[in-house]
Scaffold this active site. Sequence first.
Site, short mmCIF file in Angstrom:
data_model
loop_
_atom_site.label_atom_id
_atom_site.label_comp_id
_atom_site.label_asym_id
_atom_site.label_seq_id
_atom_site.Cartn_x
_atom_site.Cartn_y
_atom_site.Cartn_z
N ASP A 133 0.61 -1.32 0.04
CA ASP A 133 0.17 -0.06 -0.01
C ASP A 133 0.67 1.37 0.05
OD1 ASP A 133 -2.78 -0.58 0.57
OD2 ASP A 133 -1.82 -1.85 1.64
N GLY A 154 -6.29 -1.07 -0.09
CA GLY A 154 -6.14 -1.03 1.59
C GLY A 154 -4.95 -1.58 2.07
#
Length: 449
Positions: free
Chosen positions: A176, A447
Amino acid sequence: MATDTVPSDARPLAGVRVIELGSMYAAPTTGRMLRDFGADVVKVEDPSAGDFARQWQPAHNGTAIGFARLNSGKRSVGIDLRTPRGRDVVMPLIDEADVLIENFRPGRLESWGMGFDDLAARNPRLVMTRVSGFGQTGPYRERPGFGTVAETASGYAFLNGWPETPPTAPPFGFADSIAGISAAFGTAMALYRRELSGHGSEVDVALYEPLMFILGDAVLNYTSSGTIMQRHGNASGAASPRGIYQAGDGGWLSIAASNQAIAMRLFDAMGMPELKTDDRYATNTARMANNESLQALVREWIGARSRDEALAILDEHEVVSAAVNDASDIAADPHFLQRTLVDLAGSALGPAMMPGPILHVRDTDRPVYEGVPAVGEHTGQVLAGELGMPADALSALAADGVIGAVAGETPGTGADPSGAAAATAGGTARAGAHTGGADAGGVAASGAA
C-alpha cells in the site's frame, strides 16, 4: 508554464486542491504525499463511520495510529457517496479540484456517472488518480485487492524469507505504501503535463505493479535464463558478504559489502587483509561460491565484539553498515531527530513523533502535523464556507444522513488549507472520539491488509 507567479520558497504543490475519495492505506498515502508538499487535501468519508482505517489496530487513546499517520492535516467532509444526493454534493468539489484520488473497485465510479470521461467533461484540467488492486484494465481489473494480495501476486512474498521457511508477507502495509508513493509520483507528472497542455489526465496504479518493479531481476532472470530466484534470508544472492549479524552483546547490525572496494575494506576492518588475495574471496564470483565459509568468518569477528565497537571499526574503514534499529532506537537517534522525524501534535495520541516527508526540497518549509480530523469535522467549512451552500440545504442533507452533522461549524476555521491544520481543543477531543468506520461507499478496491 508561468514561473513568475509562485514564490521560489513555496512548497511545490502550494495552491493545489485535492479531493480524496480514498480509504484504508494506499490512496490516503497518496493524499498524504501531496499534502506534505503543500496541497490542500479534502478527505471525503462516510458521514456515519468514516474511513475504515479509523478502527484498525494499533490504537492509542481511541485513535488508530495508522489513520493518524496518513491523515493528519487533511480536512474531513462527511458525504454518503452511495446516494445520488451525496454524489450531487461532491460533484461541485470535484469541479473545482486539481486532483481527485480514489480507490474504489474499477467500474464503481463509472456506474455512478463519475468515471474519468464524465468528470473531465466537467473539469478538463482534472487529474484523476486511481489506485486499485489490479488496475483499471486487464482480466483481473474487477477483483478486489489489498496489500497482502499484492505482496503475494507480485512475487514479493515468494522471495521474502529463508529457504526453509514459507513465503512471508510483511507485518505492515508495504504494498500500500509503495503504491501510494508511486501514485503521488504519477499525480505530480500529470500536473506538470497539465501545465504544458492545459488538460488533465487519468493516472492508473495497481497495488502490485510498483512492488513487482522493486523485486529487481526476478522476472527478467526467469524469462531470459529460465532461473526462478529463491529465498535467501538476509543474503542478497547477488553479492557477498551481505547480511545481518549478532554482536557479542546481543545487538544486531547489518553489513552490505556489495561492491569490490567495500569488501576489501571489510577485510581490512576485520584485521584479515590476507583475504583480499585469497582465491576464495578475492572476487565477488569467488565470494559467492564460498559464501558460507566467508559468512562464518564475518559472524565470528562481529560476535567477538559489542555492537557499538564493531560499528565504530566498520565506520572507520568506510564499510557500509548500520545498527538494526527498533522504534526506540529511531526515536532517540540524533540524525533521524534532525532530519526525518516530525512531531504529531494536537491529537488524542498525546505527544508523538512519526516520519515526515519522504524527501526534501531545498528552500521550502516543512509541513506542520497538527490535529487528526474527526469524521466530517470540516463539512460545514467546506460546503458552506467554500461552496456557499445555504444553511437550510445543509440541514436537510444532514437530517437525511447524506452528509454529516454540521452543528457548531464556523466557516473559515479549522484546518489550514496549506496543510498546517489548526487544531482547537474541541477538535482534538473530537478526533479521539471516532475509531470505527467503513470506507466511503463500502466498495473500496484497495487498502492494507
